[in-house]
Write a protein that holds these residues in place. Sequence first.
Motif, mmCIF file in Angstrom:
data_model
loop_
_atom_site.group_PDB
_atom_site.id
_atom_site.type_symbol
_atom_site.label_atom_id
_atom_site.label_comp_id
_atom_site.label_asym_id
_atom_site.label_seq_id
_atom_site.Cartn_x
_atom_site.Cartn_y
_atom_site.Cartn_z
ATOM 1 N N UNK A 155 0.826 -1.200 0.000
ATOM 2 C CA UNK A 155 0.000 0.000 0.000
ATOM 3 C C UNK A 155 0.866 1.257 0.000
ATOM 4 N N UNK A 156 0.278 2.344 -0.480
ATOM 5 C CA UNK A 156 0.951 3.643 -0.451
ATOM 6 C C UNK A 156 -0.024 4.692 0.069
ATOM 7 N N UNK A 157 0.507 5.668 0.787
ATOM 8 C CA UNK A 157 -0.305 6.759 1.326
ATOM 9 C C UNK A 157 0.055 8.052 0.600
ATOM 10 N N UNK A 179 -12.501 13.560 -8.569
ATOM 11 C CA UNK A 179 -11.375 13.385 -9.487
ATOM 12 C C UNK A 179 -10.814 11.967 -9.416
ATOM 13 N N UNK A 180 -10.700 11.420 -8.201
ATOM 14 C CA UNK A 180 -10.194 10.053 -8.047
ATOM 15 C C UNK A 180 -11.128 9.044 -8.698
ATOM 16 N N UNK A 181 -12.443 9.261 -8.561
ATOM 17 C CA UNK A 181 -13.408 8.350 -9.178
ATOM 18 C C UNK A 181 -13.318 8.429 -10.700
ATOM 19 N N UNK A 182 -13.200 9.636 -11.239
ATOM 20 C CA UNK A 182 -13.087 9.799 -12.686
ATOM 21 C C UNK A 182 -11.843 9.113 -13.237
ATOM 22 N N UNK A 184 -10.614 6.431 -12.024
ATOM 23 C CA UNK A 184 -10.718 4.995 -11.782
ATOM 24 C C UNK A 184 -9.860 4.501 -10.634
ATOM 25 N N UNK A 185 -9.577 5.380 -9.677
ATOM 26 C CA UNK A 185 -8.739 5.016 -8.531
ATOM 27 C C UNK A 185 -9.610 4.409 -7.433
ATOM 28 N N UNK A 186 -9.241 3.223 -6.985
ATOM 29 C CA UNK A 186 -9.947 2.556 -5.892
ATOM 30 C C UNK A 186 -9.251 2.926 -4.579
ATOM 31 N N UNK A 187 -9.997 3.514 -3.655
ATOM 32 C CA UNK A 187 -9.436 3.902 -2.363
ATOM 33 C C UNK A 187 -9.504 2.735 -1.393
ATOM 34 N N UNK A 188 -8.362 2.445 -0.759
ATOM 35 C CA UNK A 188 -8.355 1.375 0.242
ATOM 36 C C UNK A 188 -8.761 1.910 1.613
ATOM 37 N N UNK A 189 -8.242 3.073 1.980
ATOM 38 C CA UNK A 189 -8.610 3.725 3.238
ATOM 39 C C UNK A 189 -8.555 5.241 3.035
ATOM 40 N N UNK A 190 -9.291 5.956 3.859
ATOM 41 C CA UNK A 190 -9.227 7.415 3.899
ATOM 42 C C UNK A 190 -8.954 7.823 5.340
ATOM 43 N N UNK A 191 -7.944 8.654 5.537
ATOM 44 C CA UNK A 191 -7.560 9.109 6.875
ATOM 45 C C UNK A 191 -7.570 10.630 6.869
ATOM 46 N N UNK A 192 -8.152 11.226 7.873
ATOM 47 C CA UNK A 192 -8.243 12.682 7.894
ATOM 48 C C UNK A 192 -8.009 13.214 9.300
ATOM 49 N N UNK A 204 -0.694 -0.327 -7.265
ATOM 50 C CA UNK A 204 -1.012 -0.215 -8.688
ATOM 51 C C UNK A 204 -1.747 1.086 -9.024
ATOM 52 N N UNK A 205 -2.351 1.730 -8.003
ATOM 53 C CA UNK A 205 -3.108 2.953 -8.238
ATOM 54 C C UNK A 205 -2.354 4.220 -7.837
ATOM 55 N N UNK A 206 -1.159 4.086 -7.280
ATOM 56 C CA UNK A 206 -0.519 5.253 -6.669
ATOM 57 C C UNK A 206 -0.203 6.342 -7.690
ATOM 58 N N UNK A 207 0.259 5.995 -8.880
ATOM 59 C CA UNK A 207 0.597 7.011 -9.880
ATOM 60 C C UNK A 207 -0.653 7.757 -10.343
ATOM 61 N N UNK A 208 -1.727 7.022 -10.603
ATOM 62 C CA UNK A 208 -2.973 7.656 -11.050
ATOM 63 C C UNK A 208 -3.557 8.525 -9.937
ATOM 64 N N UNK A 209 -3.464 8.042 -8.698
ATOM 65 C CA UNK A 209 -4.006 8.802 -7.567
ATOM 66 C C UNK A 209 -3.229 10.107 -7.372
#
Length: 218
Positions: A155-157, A179-182, A184-192, A204-209
């Motif tokens: 995973x990457x943050x 923007x992430x949905x457009x 096609x990025x699948x979020x594994x977790x969201x931290x705020x 696999x999604x880190x560059x697109x994200x």
Amino acid sequence: MKTISNCVEDILITQPYLEEALSRNIINFSALAVELTEPISKMLKKEVKPGAIMMALRRYNPPPALGNSLKMKRVIQNLGDITVRSNLTDFTVKNSATLIDNHAKILERINQEDKLFYTFTRGIHESNIIVSSSLNDFVNEHLKNEYFIVVQDNLSAISINLPQDNSKIAGLYYHFFKRLAWEGVVLYEVISTTNEFTILVEDEFVDKAFTAIKKVKS
């Protein structure tokens, strides 16, 4: 009594992408009216003609686009640095009477190295520990008596610093998620936290994200 206009508003509010496309005049009213004929007929429990729905769509007055508000523009322009951390593992553990004590031992180890990545979130039924993968064996050892729900590595943050007044702006996170949905990025977790927003994605999604978030900032 519910009207066709009420039904149109209810549907558009629950589908923000559709509402945005409508507000930008990039959607075919006639085709959308045909698409909405069946659900609105069911909502009103009577047959509704597409023409009546199209009139309601044309009369619909969407709220001002969030991206056009002065406050939103100012916040977007003042977004801080974007930081990427890789080689992370997410441990999802069932809450128990012993979890906090065992977690404290992990914290002692993390405090010895300030360059390690670490977050902890406790929910009602489960908790998440996200750490640098170099600590995987250590975490497994100290939580060996706990019940693991999911363990995910590779995973990457991606973290972005937010302006201090971000909590006063409605819809800020929507811009990121849209923007992430457009893309096609699948979020594994969201931290705020108050002034920091972090998404966790599989490698696999880190560059697109990263590119997607850069587009929001720019």
